[in-house]
Scaffold this motif. Structure first.
Motif, short mmCIF file in Angstrom:
data_model
loop_
_atom_site.label_atom_id
_atom_site.label_comp_id
_atom_site.label_asym_id
_atom_site.label_seq_id
_atom_site.Cartn_x
_atom_site.Cartn_y
_atom_site.Cartn_z
N ARG A 40 1.13 -1.41 0.00
CA ARG A 40 -0.26 0.08 -0.22
C ARG A 40 0.73 1.32 -0.28
N HIS A 41 2.18 1.30 0.73
CA HIS A 41 2.71 2.34 0.46
C HIS A 41 3.68 2.95 -0.22
N VAL A 42 4.58 1.85 -1.23
CA VAL A 42 4.35 1.85 -2.67
C VAL A 42 3.57 2.19 -3.34
N THR A 43 2.25 1.59 -3.70
CA THR A 43 1.47 2.11 -4.75
C THR A 43 0.57 2.96 -4.01
N ARG A 44 -0.08 3.52 -3.22
CA ARG A 44 -0.93 4.62 -2.59
C ARG A 44 -0.35 5.62 -2.71
N VAL A 45 0.98 5.24 -1.65
CA VAL A 45 1.47 7.06 -1.09
C VAL A 45 2.47 7.25 -1.73
N LEU A 46 3.45 6.38 -2.62
CA LEU A 46 4.51 6.76 -3.44
C LEU A 46 4.41 6.99 -5.05
N ARG A 47 3.55 6.04 -4.71
CA ARG A 47 2.42 6.24 -6.51
C ARG A 47 4.19 5.67 -7.16
N MET A 48 4.96 4.90 -6.90
CA MET A 48 5.45 3.68 -8.05
C MET A 48 5.22 2.70 -9.03
N GLY A 49 5.07 2.81 -10.14
CA GLY A 49 5.33 2.00 -11.45
C GLY A 49 5.87 1.19 -11.32
N VAL A 50 5.63 0.04 -11.94
CA VAL A 50 5.91 -1.44 -12.61
C VAL A 50 7.83 -0.58 -12.46
N GLY A 51 8.95 -1.60 -12.40
CA GLY A 51 10.27 -1.29 -12.60
C GLY A 51 10.60 -0.20 -11.17
N ALA A 52 10.25 0.17 -10.85
CA ALA A 52 10.86 1.14 -10.03
C ALA A 52 11.69 0.43 -9.11
N PRO A 53 12.87 1.59 -8.52
CA PRO A 53 13.53 0.37 -7.34
C PRO A 53 13.34 0.70 -5.86
N LEU A 54 13.64 -0.37 -5.26
CA LEU A 54 13.40 0.01 -4.24
C LEU A 54 14.60 -1.23 -2.89
N VAL A 55 14.76 -0.68 -2.22
CA VAL A 55 15.40 -1.61 -1.25
C VAL A 55 14.57 -1.93 -0.01
N LEU A 56 15.11 -3.63 0.23
CA LEU A 56 14.47 -3.96 1.30
C LEU A 56 15.35 -4.64 2.15
N PHE A 57 14.76 -4.91 3.42
CA PHE A 57 15.74 -5.57 4.83
C PHE A 57 15.06 -5.93 5.58
N ASP A 58 15.22 -7.06 5.58
CA ASP A 58 14.68 -9.01 6.03
C ASP A 58 13.95 -8.09 7.94
N GLY A 59 14.64 -7.68 8.04
CA GLY A 59 14.79 -7.09 9.62
C GLY A 59 16.30 -8.44 10.64
N HIS A 60 17.25 -8.78 9.84
CA HIS A 60 17.61 -9.61 10.21
C HIS A 60 19.08 -9.29 9.99
N GLY A 61 19.54 -8.53 9.13
CA GLY A 61 20.92 -7.45 8.38
C GLY A 61 20.94 -7.90 7.04
N GLN A 62 20.42 -8.17 6.62
CA GLN A 62 20.21 -8.97 5.25
C GLN A 62 19.13 -7.88 4.03
N GLU A 63 19.84 -6.99 2.94
CA GLU A 63 19.35 -6.13 2.11
C GLU A 63 18.94 -7.08 1.04
N ALA A 64 17.51 -6.15 -0.02
CA ALA A 64 17.86 -6.82 -1.17
C ALA A 64 17.33 -5.75 -1.98
N GLY A 65 18.30 -5.33 -3.19
CA GLY A 65 17.71 -4.39 -4.11
C GLY A 65 17.07 -4.68 -5.37
N VAL A 66 16.00 -4.70 -5.01
CA VAL A 66 14.92 -4.80 -6.20
C VAL A 66 14.38 -4.09 -6.99
N CYS A 67 13.62 -4.76 -7.89
CA CYS A 67 12.32 -3.33 -8.86
C CYS A 67 11.03 -4.11 -8.87
N LEU A 68 10.23 -2.65 -9.06
CA LEU A 68 8.85 -3.51 -8.79
C LEU A 68 8.16 -4.27 -10.38
#
Length: 255
Positions: A40-68
């Motif tokens: 909801r935050h990505v699509t409704r608040v930030l209004r990001m579309g397909v192909g937009a880059p994000l960084v996710l983290f799992d809470g245990h030290g690992q991060e991931a570079g992703v694209c919608l």
């Protein structure tokens, strides 16, 4: 992309982008469905579309570079392109025992403590504390506080979400403490930072608005806690951890 790609490489390719906490297993090449909140935050608040880059983290030290990969009403997915270890953790592990306060004061204390690198937080019932939580109310508050901690990690660049443990009495918390340096905020004398060694872990006790009672202080002293004063002015219960943690990180951590 590969899992050996570092954070600096990812940001060089995509620039600054939002960070989101998603407690999931990351695997390069996988398609991950975002939980409802982050989606909801990505699509409704930030209004990001397909192909937009994000960084996710799992809470245990690992991060991931992703694209919608897909943005839809029912679900939003991302493609994981790179994985790396987060680097925002302090070498000093501070366990904060914070007397529970009313309203948003507790939220503020937790938020700022996480931003300042705290390793764990336990809300405490003290003699002068005027907040008592039971049953469902305690469970809801605990879930809320843990969400505050996760949000602070998103903002501050941390990839490890410190646990907010269930509230407990001061006596029970004191009985569990084994950190080499144990401090309690109290109008006393002495300099707890005048040490030859650098402790790897610290227990920090912050009392309620009315301060720690004589019974609380005596119990803490018996548990190996040293009084720590932050000067002649009396700080609010939500301000005290900010100042104390800043000093601890300056003397023994990475500030």
């Amino acid at each position: 992309m590969s899992e050996t790609l570092h954070a600096a490489d990812w940001f060089a390719l995509h620039g600054k982008m939002p960070r989101l906490y998603v407690p999931a297993e990351f695997s390069v090449g996988a398609i991950l469905t975002l939980p409802e909140g982050p989606a909801r935050h990505v699509t409704r608040v930030l209004r990001m579309g397909v192909g937009a880059p994000l960084v996710l983290f799992d809470g245990h030290g690992q991060e991931a570079g992703v694209c919608l990969a897909e943005v839809g009403r029912k679900h939003t997915t991302v493609a994981i392109e790179a994985i790396w270890q987060g680097s925002g953790e302090s070498p000093l592990a501070v366990h904060l025992g914070q007397a529970i306060s009313k309203g948003d004061r507790m939220d503020y204390a937790i938020q700022k403590a996480v931003e300042l690198g705290v390793a764990a937080i336990t809300p405490l019932y003290t003699e002068r504390g005027d907040v008592r939580l039971k049953g469902d109310r305690e469970e809801k508050k605990l879930a809320h506080w843990q969400a505050v901690a996760a949000s602070a990690c998103e903002q501050s660049g941390r990839a490890v979400v410190p646990p907010v443990y269930p509230p407990k009495t001061l006596d029970n918390w004191l009985a569990e403490r084994h950190e080499p340096l144990r401090l309690m905020l109290h109008l006393a004398t002495g300099n707890a930072f005048d040490r030859q060694d650098n402790p790897a872990s610290v227990a920090l006790l912050i009392g309620p608005e009315g301060g720690l009672s004589d019974v609380d202080i005596n119990a803490a002293v018996a548990g190996g806690f040293t009084p720590l004063t932050l000067g002649p002015r009396v700080l609010r219960t939500e301000t005290a951890p900010v100042v104390a943690l800043t000093l601890l990180q300056h003397h023994f951590g990475d500030v």
